[in-house]
Design an enzyme around this catalytic site. Structure first.
Site, PDB file in Angstrom:
ATOM      1  N   THR A   1       1.037  -0.852  -0.279  1.00 25.69           N
ATOM      2  CA  THR A   1      -0.177  -0.295  -0.075  1.00 25.69           C
ATOM      3  C   THR A   1       1.045   0.673  -0.374  1.00 25.69           C
ATOM      4  O   THR A   1       0.249   2.382  -0.449  1.00 25.69           O
ATOM      5  CB  THR A   1      -1.004  -0.255   1.249  1.00 25.69           C
TER       6      THR A   1
ATOM      7  N   LEU B   1      19.171  -5.112   4.463  1.00 26.51           N
ATOM      8  CA  LEU B   1      20.282  -4.950   3.022  1.00 26.51           C
ATOM      9  C   LEU B   1      21.434  -5.599   3.594  1.00 26.51           C
ATOM     10  O   LEU B   1      22.139  -4.537   4.476  1.00 26.51           O
ATOM     11  CB  LEU B   1      20.082  -3.939   2.282  1.00 26.51           C
TER      12      LEU B   1
ATOM     13  N   HIS C   1       9.374   3.251   8.871  1.00 27.10           N
ATOM     14  CA  HIS C   1       9.354   2.449   9.759  1.00 27.10           C
ATOM     15  C   HIS C   1       7.899   2.733  10.722  1.00 27.10           C
ATOM     16  O   HIS C   1       7.300   4.212  10.683  1.00 27.10           O
ATOM     17  CB  HIS C   1      10.135   3.043  10.894  1.00 27.10           C
TER      18      HIS C   1
END
Ligand code: GRF
Length: 200
Positions: free
Chosen positions: A14, A94, A111
């Site tokens: 979303t 990552l 976040h």
């Protein structure tokens, strides 16, 4: 100049959709040039497909190691010409090689809480909202921040928005209230990043 950005996703998408919509309406002068997921077949990739955006799944099943997976993902982003990378509901940390290959292209992450509170390794999704409720915090929020190698939720804040915690909230009601604000904050963060890059 329409700014080329890449978006990393893991699931629902979303926040990706909010970015795609803002690009399409002209609310931000940007264009999503690649969407990369660490999971195949997720709804976020369907959203990318519907918007006609090149996309791919880079899974550790296929590439075996985290470094090889994230290296291949970085190669795709660089080939697409991305000048900003947005982690929008991306749930892997990552690998350093990702940043090496991106060679200075900024990476940001959203976040669903007010960092530096309720962040860090393992703190994602509904766990964040459950921790906020367990701590009886009066407010939560959204933080969009820079991402650097080998750190989790510690980079410089780009945008931060407060969201009240209401009497009787549960994870579902709190996460829905926070998510609505995420969709505004992520677009604002992209706007700020591309304005900053344009002058530097
Ligand atoms: C969001 O709450 C985001 O903050 C968190 O994961 C959720 C992803 O939602 N990291 P969506 O995939 O963008 O709908």
């Amino acid at each position: 100049m329409t700014y080329p950005i890449a978006v990393l996703v893991s699931g629902r998408g979303t926040n990706l959709q909010a970015i795609l919509d803002a690009c399409a309406s002209g609310a931000i002068d940007a264009s999503v040039v690649f969407v990369a997921s660490n999971r195949a077949g997720v709804p976020a990739l369907v959203r990318a497909d519907r918007a006609g955006v090149p996309h791919g799944a880079f899974t550790t099943d296929e590439y075996k190691t985290r470094a090889a997976t994230h290296g291949a993902m970085a190669d795709a982003l660089v080939a697409a010409g991305a000048r900003l990378v947005v982690c929008a509901g991306f749930d892997h940390i990552l690998a350093p090689v990702f940043f090496v290959k991106l060679a200075g292209v900024p990476v940001i992450n959203i976040h669903p809480a007010l960092l530096p509170f309720f962040g860090g390794k393992g703190m994602h999704g509904d766990k964040v909202h459950a921790a906020v409720l367990a701590a009886k915090a009066k407010e939560s929020g959204v933080t969009v921040h820079r991402v650097h190698p080998d750190t989790v939720d510690l980079g410089e804040v780009v945008v931060q928005r407060r969201v009240p915690v209401n009497e009787g909230d549960d994870v579902a009601t709190l996460s829905a209230r926070v998510l609505a604000v995420e969709h505004e904050a992520i677009v604002e963060a992209v706007r700020r990043c591309i304005a900053k890059e344009a002058v530097s």
